[in-house]
Design a protein around this motif. Structure first.
Motif, PDB file in Angstrom:
ATOM      1  N   LEU A   1      63.153  28.423  48.486  1.00  0.00           N
ATOM      2  CA  LEU A   1      63.400  28.610  49.909  1.00  0.00           C
ATOM      3  C   LEU A   1      64.298  29.828  50.107  1.00  0.00           C
ATOM      4  O   LEU A   1      65.304  29.997  49.414  1.00  0.00           O
ATOM      5  N   GLY A   2      63.924  30.691  51.036  1.00  0.00           N
ATOM      6  CA  GLY A   2      64.716  31.880  51.322  1.00  0.00           C
ATOM      7  C   GLY A   2      64.277  33.124  50.593  1.00  0.00           C
ATOM      8  O   GLY A   2      64.919  34.181  50.720  1.00  0.00           O
ATOM      9  N   PHE A   3      63.205  33.027  49.802  1.00  0.00           N
ATOM     10  CA  PHE A   3      62.711  34.175  49.051  1.00  0.00           C
ATOM     11  C   PHE A   3      61.229  34.405  49.350  1.00  0.00           C
ATOM     12  O   PHE A   3      60.502  33.511  49.771  1.00  0.00           O
ATOM     13  N   GLN A   4      60.786  35.628  49.089  1.00  0.00           N
ATOM     14  CA  GLN A   4      59.383  35.981  49.120  1.00  0.00           C
ATOM     15  C   GLN A   4      58.825  35.886  47.690  1.00  0.00           C
ATOM     16  O   GLN A   4      59.601  35.908  46.737  1.00  0.00           O
ATOM     17  N   PRO A   5      57.507  35.825  47.499  1.00  0.00           N
ATOM     18  CA  PRO A   5      56.448  35.716  48.499  1.00  0.00           C
ATOM     19  C   PRO A   5      56.218  34.250  48.906  1.00  0.00           C
ATOM     20  O   PRO A   5      55.717  33.443  48.120  1.00  0.00           O
ATOM     21  N   THR A   6      56.619  33.930  50.137  1.00  0.00           N
ATOM     22  CA  THR A   6      56.530  32.552  50.608  1.00  0.00           C
ATOM     23  C   THR A   6      55.097  32.053  50.698  1.00  0.00           C
ATOM     24  O   THR A   6      54.855  30.849  50.685  1.00  0.00           O
ATOM     25  N   THR A   7      54.129  32.977  50.794  1.00  0.00           N
ATOM     26  CA  THR A   7      52.726  32.562  50.931  1.00  0.00           C
ATOM     27  C   THR A   7      52.275  31.700  49.767  1.00  0.00           C
ATOM     28  O   THR A   7      51.388  30.859  49.926  1.00  0.00           O
ATOM     29  N   TYR A   8      52.862  31.897  48.609  1.00  0.00           N
ATOM     30  CA  TYR A   8      52.480  31.082  47.450  1.00  0.00           C
ATOM     31  C   TYR A   8      52.778  29.595  47.670  1.00  0.00           C
ATOM     32  O   TYR A   8      52.199  28.738  47.007  1.00  0.00           O
TER      33      TYR A   8
ATOM     34  N   LEU B   1      44.666  12.815  44.926  1.00  0.00           N
ATOM     35  CA  LEU B   1      45.147  13.937  45.715  1.00  0.00           C
ATOM     36  C   LEU B   1      44.752  15.225  45.004  1.00  0.00           C
ATOM     37  O   LEU B   1      45.044  15.396  43.821  1.00  0.00           O
ATOM     38  N   VAL B   2      44.057  16.120  45.703  1.00  0.00           N
ATOM     39  CA  VAL B   2      43.724  17.429  45.145  1.00  0.00           C
ATOM     40  C   VAL B   2      44.414  18.491  45.986  1.00  0.00           C
ATOM     41  O   VAL B   2      44.541  18.349  47.211  1.00  0.00           O
ATOM     42  N   TYR B   3      44.875  19.555  45.337  1.00  0.00           N
ATOM     43  CA  TYR B   3      45.539  20.618  46.084  1.00  0.00           C
ATOM     44  C   TYR B   3      45.484  21.922  45.292  1.00  0.00           C
ATOM     45  O   TYR B   3      45.272  21.938  44.084  1.00  0.00           O
ATOM     46  N   THR B   4      45.648  23.015  46.007  1.00  0.00           N
ATOM     47  CA  THR B   4      45.730  24.331  45.397  1.00  0.00           C
ATOM     48  C   THR B   4      46.752  25.157  46.161  1.00  0.00           C
ATOM     49  O   THR B   4      46.906  25.011  47.372  1.00  0.00           O
ATOM     50  N   TYR B   5      47.465  25.994  45.439  1.00  0.00           N
ATOM     51  CA  TYR B   5      48.413  26.907  46.077  1.00  0.00           C
ATOM     52  C   TYR B   5      47.687  28.177  46.512  1.00  0.00           C
ATOM     53  O   TYR B   5      46.838  28.708  45.783  1.00  0.00           O
ATOM     54  N   HIS B   6      48.054  28.664  47.689  1.00  0.00           N
ATOM     55  CA  HIS B   6      47.530  29.938  48.170  1.00  0.00           C
ATOM     56  C   HIS B   6      47.847  31.030  47.144  1.00  0.00           C
ATOM     57  O   HIS B   6      48.980  31.176  46.714  1.00  0.00           O
ATOM     58  N   GLY B   7      46.842  31.766  46.734  1.00  0.00           N
ATOM     59  CA  GLY B   7      47.064  32.878  45.810  1.00  0.00           C
ATOM     60  C   GLY B   7      46.770  32.566  44.364  1.00  0.00           C
ATOM     61  O   GLY B   7      46.822  33.460  43.512  1.00  0.00           O
ATOM     62  N   LEU B   8      46.463  31.303  44.032  1.00  0.00           N
ATOM     63  CA  LEU B   8      46.157  30.931  42.650  1.00  0.00           C
ATOM     64  C   LEU B   8      44.744  30.348  42.568  1.00  0.00           C
ATOM     65  O   LEU B   8      44.323  29.616  43.458  1.00  0.00           O
TER      66      LEU B   8
END
Length: 289
Positions: free
Chosen positions: A141-148, A162-169
């Motif tokens: 929290l408080g750092f970039q790249p927050t999109t991840y 539960l299935v999930y993926t992080y943005h950018g990976l």
């Protein structure tokens, strides 16, 4: 701007977060009625991000749950009686892109978190209280790249998956809700992160960076995980651990078609082109095999 689409009984509900509306259509796409319009009062919305209708796991069969990102409210809606209740929580995500609300089989609700110190998904009770958080942040929290830290996710109640993926990976994670027995599927196993995105090293917030989206609009259905990977629709059989189909969409002249969003609900795909407001609809059974 058509954003989220949900099959509700024999109707199709479409949210428009820009106009602050939810409208109902029949299966042929003909307008039926307005469900909600823009405003701050009862039965009104600011930026409706998603709609969740899951009668198979609901005690009240006409319950529809709406996530209004503009007001950070979770709204319980009755198909027959209108709005029943709304609850606000500061941890709800205020952006409507990628925002999603799911009903769990214990009556609680699953939604993305904003500005939580450790986690990116939260479980809320029906009064809107955050009762549990899960799925670690990749960037503090408080750092970039927050999109991840943005995640696409889905939940299969019958299998507690539960299935999930992080943005950018290009990775998809699957686990139970106790966060045990996690599996990871890599859809670019021969590439390093630096080849398609920036690395995960935290940098100051004033340094703007861009993260390419790799996997979008993730859904699970029985033994299948359905998602977009760089504009291709991937149908992945996680039992067999193999890709069943890769589908690239082209127009009548053979040029690639780009869709800003896919929604999969009750066995039906909806592909949304927001630039033209066109919505393409087809059944999973139409493309399998």
């Amino acid at each position: 701007m058509p954003f989220w689409i949900e099959k509700v009984e024999d109707e199709i509900w479409i949210s428009d977060p820009v106009r602050g509306e939810i409208a109902a259509f029949d299966e042929g796409g003909q307008f039926l009625k307005m469900i909600a319009t823009k405003g701050n009062g009862p039965g009104e919305l600011l930026n409706p991000a998603s709609i969740s209708y899951q009668p198979s796991i609901s005690e009240v069969k006409d319950d529809v749950w709406i996530l209004d990102s503009g007001s950070k409210n979770i709204i319980q809606y009755s198909i027959r009686d209108g709005e029943v209740n709304r609850s606000q929580n500061k941890y709800l995500n205020s952006a409507f892109f990628g925002n999603k609300l799911l009903r769990l089989n214990n009556g609680k609700l699953l939604a993305p978190l904003l500005n939580h110190e450790r986690h990116v998904l939260g479980i809320f009770d029906q009064s809107g209280e955050l009762v549990e958080s899960l799925i670690d942040r990749l960037v503090p929290l408080g750092f970039q790249p927050t999109t991840y830290n943005h995640v696409y996710f889905d939940f299969e109640p019958s299998q507690n998956k539960l299935v999930y993926t992080y943005h950018g990976l290009p990775l998809i994670f699957m686990q139970d809700m106790k966060q045990e027995r996690r599996q990871i599927f890599d859809f670019m196993p021969d590439k390093q992160l630096i080849e398609y995105n920036i690395d995960l090293k935290p940098i100051p917030m004033n340094e703007r960076v861009s993260v390419n989206s790799m996997i979008n609009d993730l859904f699970i259905s029985d033994n299948l995980i359905l998602f977009y990977l760089e504009n291709d629709l991937i149908i992945f059989d996680y039992f067999k651990k193999e890709i069943q189909q890769v589908i690239t969409w082209v127009d009548n002249e053979g040029f690639p078609m780009v869709f800003q969003q896919m929604v999969f609900t009750d066995g039906t795909f909806f592909l949304i082109n927001r630039f033209t407001s066109d919505i393409y609809k087809f059944e999973l059974s139409e493309i399998q095999g």
